[in-house]
Each structure stands twice: as structure tokens, then as C-alpha cells.
Motif scaffolding. Structure first.
Motif, PDB file in Angstrom:
ATOM      1  N   UNK A  37      47.821  38.206  49.699  1.00 52.16           N
ATOM      2  CA  UNK A  37      48.484  36.941  50.029  1.00 52.16           C
ATOM      3  C   UNK A  37      47.531  35.766  49.857  1.00 52.16           C
ATOM      4  N   UNK A  38      46.324  35.916  50.417  1.00 53.21           N
ATOM      5  CA  UNK A  38      45.341  34.834  50.369  1.00 53.21           C
ATOM      6  C   UNK A  38      44.967  34.482  48.934  1.00 53.21           C
ATOM      7  N   UNK A  39      44.775  35.511  48.104  1.00 52.29           N
ATOM      8  CA  UNK A  39      44.332  35.247  46.728  1.00 52.29           C
ATOM      9  C   UNK A  39      45.474  34.688  45.884  1.00 52.29           C
ATOM     10  N   UNK A  40      46.653  35.313  45.967  1.00 48.25           N
ATOM     11  CA  UNK A  40      47.786  34.862  45.136  1.00 48.25           C
ATOM     12  C   UNK A  40      48.152  33.416  45.489  1.00 48.25           C
ATOM     13  N   UNK A  41      48.054  33.093  46.785  1.00 44.51           N
ATOM     14  CA  UNK A  41      48.313  31.738  47.276  1.00 44.51           C
ATOM     15  C   UNK A  41      47.476  30.700  46.512  1.00 44.51           C
ATOM     16  N   UNK A  42      46.199  31.022  46.275  1.00 48.56           N
ATOM     17  CA  UNK A  42      45.306  30.066  45.611  1.00 48.56           C
ATOM     18  C   UNK A  42      45.806  29.706  44.217  1.00 48.56           C
ATOM     19  N   UNK A  43      46.335  30.703  43.502  1.00 52.65           N
ATOM     20  CA  UNK A  43      46.687  30.468  42.100  1.00 52.65           C
ATOM     21  C   UNK A  43      48.172  30.190  41.872  1.00 52.65           C
ATOM     22  N   UNK A  44      49.029  30.584  42.846  1.00 53.96           N
ATOM     23  CA  UNK A  44      50.471  30.423  42.637  1.00 53.96           C
ATOM     24  C   UNK A  44      51.167  29.702  43.787  1.00 53.96           C
TER      25      UNK A  44
END
Lengths: 398, 398
Positions: free
Chosen positions: B295-302
Motif C-alpha cells: 500500500x505504502x509503495x503503490x501509493x507513492x507512484x499511483x
């Protein structure tokens, strides 16, 4: 030997190896006129007898109608060829290289004909100054570090923990590209250049799909028996005075007489064989063979009568126990370090030669042997400084 | 940790080493705004999470007012950085490099701010295309072959008898000159770049009498636990669809969870410590920690809502035993090799990834596992090809 024609003799006398083979080159030379090249990095103002072997070989090809090409390495000279050097060479400045080149050119004229079928002369900065980074990297991509490291001399440096500059490491590739730039058919150089020349052969295959031939020429020993090299101070230079050249040739080791005759004179091989035989049987005195040799060599660079004069002067000094002709030379007076004195009086061509001469006990001041290059000499008007039996100067006011 | 100010935290979290020292750099960063640089040879069209660590570090410096410089290696990319490569890299063409660069630039915009204090962007062909042979040789003269050979990776290649091209051998010096050309104060790169970056530090000292700082960043492991690298087909790319990115993050090994949190998210170190503790004590299920991580990583890019959707889709498929949404994709029918089929359907980004997916048993055709990349698959209209639990396509007429 009798059965060889001129070309066969050119490809065998004074030749060490031919790549890929003598026969292929012989065939090609018979079919067509070739472009034959030698590259010289002008690291000093003089050319010595060691260099002359290659130039004499070129002159033989020139007479047969082939095109001679000389490349002066005003670019590569700044990089420094590591061939045969167990320490890193001090790179030259372009100014030095250009000064040396002009001196070389006039000396080359003593051996090559600049009127009939004259040599083409190039300075490799002509192309190298234009080559840009992407092209260089493309060139380098065809060679591997392992290939370059195979070189004995690099292995030696690594073992002795002496630095190899990344620039000199690439020297063979740089020299190799010169072959491509001038589109040569044949390269001639000393055996110490074999690696560099074979890299150039490889380069020609890659870039031009062309078989460049490589001819290697033996290295010559100098007056002290080691490889003739400016850095050993043991050279006999083409621009030396007849007396000096004569005297230096007389000082070579006896076992070099035949090699010198073969590589440095036009005396026929048959006659050289006879001299060799006579030396073996002691039916000839080596001194007499050397006088003959010195006459032959001095004749080439100074003409017959100067050679004769040199012989007479030599015989006067040695056989009659005479002292050399004394020149008067101006100098500062007072206490002067021996090494500096020899250099000031221009009695040696380099500090290393001066040092060697002193250490070998050949230098005297007013008849007294100087043993230490750092020794302080009392220099007065009238002091006579003598080197060996051939050179002496008397100090006058400067 | 609490006592660190922002700058101290920037110089420690996700940093491996700092040359010559963290304290000197800290002092300097406090005194003045610095030029901080990263060089990227654009060897593909995508950037993966491994690269993102460096870009995120740059973004932190950017926010503090320092000037970020990106150098795209359109020249060096053609030479090929040998870092971490045990075989010779295939050199890229300039065209490939330029195409890749433009794709890189848009991805970099997801991490760095291009409006406020925007980064300076250079292509290193700008200076390299103008550098000529004499300058290159001058550069090389400052470094020795022994220095360059010290590199582990070259030693390894020599031992394994794998070629090192003379061009790639010089890569560190080329990269080093980039530092001089852009006059940088700091260079950031992966730990595999340490050697290259330190050569650049040396270069700056020689040429500019300036102390360039070097910051090294740890390398990231990919989905199969090996170093994340396009050539292993184990990358998670910044331009992947949210579902795919989410799913791939869920597939990493459990022992990488903390490292991923630390290097790839903005979650506070205190909280990461708690997660680490909970994982050790098994008071949290690794799957739940990974969902949090993804969640944390995908949030940054999407963005947040796409990240939530990806989580929902993931949970639907896995927890409810559902099958992934099936897209209809046109294809030839008949017998097709498994590897070709996966590539034709664009279900993997490289042949090596496709091969790995098949060999790991993640690929099914009509529910039947495909075990061999060369296996011939009977492809008909309606055939369903599934990869893992996240991707499925149904064949329609092409």
C-alpha cells in the motif's frame, strides 16, 4: 646465399621475423609496389646506429620502387611508448617532439633518398588531433585488457610493482591505428615493437579487412654491450663527428663485430663470413677487423676521405701513444662538480652518459682520474679535461 | 533516533557509506547549498524500485534546497559500465540510449520536483563528443592499470577467463570525468558504483583541487531474492500497473520487508522498528505487513485510491479464492511455444522474466501447469492463460 635474388636478400639480411610469413610477403612484393612504413617517436634530437638498421632496410625497399612512409609520432610521443621500458616514460611536450622531429628528418636524409621516389612523411597528430572520444572508445572495444596485459613488459612491471599508466597501456592500440590511417601494406620496426605492430595488424584486419605484413629487425647493442639506448648513454649517433664515431665503433665488444658488419654496412655476406672465420681462427686481429668496420660505417655518413682521416687520427693516438687533439673551450672557473663540468663542456650528450664515463674511469682532469660524478674539480684557465683517448679540451676564459 | 535533525536522518537512513566522512559532509551541507549528482546510463526504458532509492535520496536533498543534477549517460551508455557485470555488456547504440532517456525522464518526475528548485539535466555526450584524443590520453595518464585492475569484478573476470574490453576497462575514468564536467560537490550511487565514484573523487582532486563527497546507497533485492536487475527479470518497475506492482511486492521474501520499508517508503523509523519487532515475535502475519508495505509503495507512484483498489483486487483473488479479472487478448492459434506465447500476450516484460515465471510453476494454460518454456501449447479461441494469481488472459481471434 648465392642463389638469393635482391628481394630475397632484402627479406633475410638483418631481418628477425616476418608476419604472417616471409613467402607471402615475397610473393606480394614481386606482384606489386607496396606501401612500407616505420613509425618513430622522436624522443631525442639524434638518431643512433640502432635506428639506422630500420632506415637502411627501408632504403633497400625504396630502391626497388616501393613507397616508403615515415610517421613521426608527435601525438604518440606525448603518450610515451612503454616498449622495452621497465619504468614509466616521462611524456614529451609537443614542442619537444616537433623540435626533435625536424632534427630527425635531416638525419633520415643521410639514408633515404628524398629526390627519387621520396618517402611520404606524416605527423600522427594530423589524424589524432581530430579523433574524438566516441571513436577512441570504439577502437578500444576491439581489444581486451587481457590481450594487452599479455605483454612481457607489462607483466614485469606488475611483478616489480612499477606503475603502468592507463595511457601508455593503450599505446599499442594508438600505434595500431596509425597503420589504418596511412593505409600501409607493411610495417617495419625493432623486435621490441613486435607487440605494437601485431596489434596494428589486427586493427587492419578489423577495420580494412586487409593483411598488413610486419617485419621485425634485431636490436643493436651499444658501446657497453647493453641494448643501444639513449637512456644508457651507450649510443653511436649518426650526427657524431667522424673521429668520435670512429673511436666509439673501435670501443665495441669483439663479439659484436660480425653483427655490426651485417646490420650496419654494405659489405657482402660472403666477405663477412670470411671475416667471421678469420676471427674464429685468430688469423685476423679483432682490432684490425674493427678498423675495417669503423671505416665502412663512417664512410656511409661522412664520406670516404673523412673516414680515412678518422682512421689516421685514431691510429696516431693509439698506436703512437699520442694524446687527442685538444680543443679550447670557454668555461667558468672555480670549483665545479665533475658531472656539471662535463655537461658544460659538451663532452657528453646526456647526464647519464657523463655519469657512466666518469664511473668507468675514463675522465681525467690535468691527467688525474675523476672517480665520482659529484667530485668538485678545480677549474682554471689552462686546465685540460680529457675523456678516454679521443676527446680533450683545454679551458679558456668564457 | 529522536535526536537526529532532518539532515542527519537524510545522511543515515538508506545510506551505506559516505566518503571521506559523514561528519565533514554534514558540516558542509549545513554551511552551504551543494550540487548533488547521480549518473544514469539508460540501459532500458524503465526504472525499478532499486533505482528509486537513489532518486528518493536526491528528492530529500532537493527539498532541503540543494541543487540536484542528473547526468544521462548517452555517451557512457555506449561504452557500457562493467560494474557488477561478470560478462561484457553489449554496448547500446546512441539511438537506444536516447529513447531510453526520454522514458527515464518522465519516470524521474514521479520522484523529483520539476517545478520548484528543478534538477539540472545533462547528457554526457555534450562534453564527451567534444573531447579529443590528446585530452583523453592526458586524463588517462593520471591513473594506473594497477589501480583499475584492483577492482574485484575485473579480478573475477580475469580468473574466469572472461574478456574485459579495453573500452569498459576505462569506464571508471570516463564516469570520473563527468564529475569534473558538471563541477559537482557530491555524487550518489549504488554500492556497486563505489569504485567508479571514488575514481571521480580522485579526478576532482587532480583537476580542480576539490574534495568531492561520495554517498553510496545499498542495492535492493528483487522478487526472487537476488539483486534487483533487469537481466534477472526480477524487477518491480515504477511504470507498472497498480495491481501488478502490488502483487509483485506481495511476492517478495519475508526477510526483505523491513529493508523495503526503510528504503522505499516514508514510514517513520520508529514505526518500522515496531513492525520489525512484531515480525520477530510473530505478533503480526508477514502477509499483513506486506499488504501494508505494498500500500505504502503503490501509493507513492499511483496515489492513495489506486493503491486501495489494488489491495482490494489482491484480497479478492487471494482471500476469496477468486480468479483474476480476465482480459481478452488477440493471438494466433495453433501450437505455440510457451515462452513465445507469454511474450506475444505481453504477460512478461522480458524473455528472462517469462522463463522464470514458467520455471517457478506460476503459468497455467486452461488450468494446467506449464513446466517447460519450450513446451508447445495448444492455443485455441477461448484458451485461458494465467500467470500466478494476478494475471489472466483469454485468447480471442487476433
Amino acid at each position: 646465399m648465392k642463389s638469393m635474388d635482391g628481394l630475397e636478400s632484402v627479406l633475410s639480411r638483418g631481418v628477425d621475423s616476418i608476419y604472417p610469413s616471409r613467402n607471402l610477403l615475397l610473393e606480394k612484393l614481386r606482384r606489386q609496389k607496396l606501401r612500407i612504413y616505420n613509425g618513430i617517436d622522436p624522443t631525442s634530437t639524434s638518431i643512433h646506429l640502432g635506428h639506422s638498421i630500420i632506415l637502411r632496410k627501408l632504403a633497400q625497399f625504396q630502391k626497388l620502387g616501393h613507397k616508403i612512409i615515415l610517421v613521426f609520432g608527435d601525438f604518440t610521443g606525448m603518450v610515451g611508448d612503454p616498449s622495452g621500458k621497465d619504468t614509466q616514460r616521462k611524456p614529451l611536450t609537443r614542442r619537444q617532439v616537433l623540435e626533435n622531429s625536424s632534427s630527425y628528418k635531416s638525419l633520415v636524409g643521410k639514408i633515404l633518398d628524398f629526390k627519387k621516389n621520396p618517402p611520404e612523411i606524416f605527423f600522427n597528430s594530423n589524424w589524432w588531433d581530430k579523433v574524438k572520444a566516441p571513436e577512441i572508445l570504439e577502437m578500444l572495444s576491439h581489444f581486451t585488457v587481457q590481450q594487452l596485459l599479455e605483454r612481457d613488459m607489462f607483466q614485469e612491471r606488475i611483478e616489480k610493482r612499477r606503475p603502468i599508466a592507463a595511457s601508455e597501456f593503450l599505446y599499442p592500440i594508438l600505434q595500431g591505428y596509425d597503420s589504418v590511417a596511412i593505409d600501409t601494406d607493411v610495417e617495419i620496426g625493432g623486435t621490441d615493437q613486435t607487440f605494437n605492430m601485431l596489434v596494428g595488424r589486427e586493427f587492419m584486419k578489423i577495420k580494412e579487412k586487409k593483411e598488413k605484413f610486419v617485419i621485425t629487425i634485431p636490436l643493436l647493442e651499444g658501446t657497453d654491450g647493453r641494448k643501444m639506448s639513449k637512456s644508457f648513454g651507450n649510443t653511436i649517433d649518426l650526427n657524431e663527428e667522424p673521429n668520435q664515431m670512429f673511436g666509439k665503433i673501435m670501443s665495441i665488444k669483439d663479439d659484436l663485430i660480425v653483427k655490426y658488419f651485417t646490420l650496419l654496412t654494405d659489405v657482402g655476406l660472403d666477405e663477412i663470413s670470411k671475416i667471421e672465420e678469420s676471427l674464429k681462427n685468430s688469423t685476423i686481429n679483432p682490432r684490425d677487423a674493427k678498423i675495417n668496420l669503423a671505416l665502412e660505417i663512417v664512410k656511409i655518413y661522412h664520406g670516404e676521405s673523412e673516414a680515412k682521416n678518422a682512421q689516421n687520427e685514431f691510429e696516431r693516438v693509439f698506436q703512437e701513444g699520442g694524446v687527442p687533439e685538444t680543443k679550447k673551450v670557454g668555461s667558468k672557473t672555480g670549483k665545479i662538480k665533475a658531472l656539471d663540468l662535463i655537461m658544460n663542456l659538451e663532452m657528453a650528450s646526456s647526464r647519464s652518459e657523463a655519469k657512466r664515463l666518469i664511473e668507468q674511469g675514463g675522465v681525467k682532469s690535468n691527467g688525474e682520474k675523476i672517480v665520482n660524478p659529484n667530485q668538485l674539480i678545480d677549474v682554471e684557465i689552462g686546465t685540460i679535461v680529457q675523456i678516454g683517448k679521443l676527446k680533450a679540451v683545454e679551458i679558456m676564459r668564457s
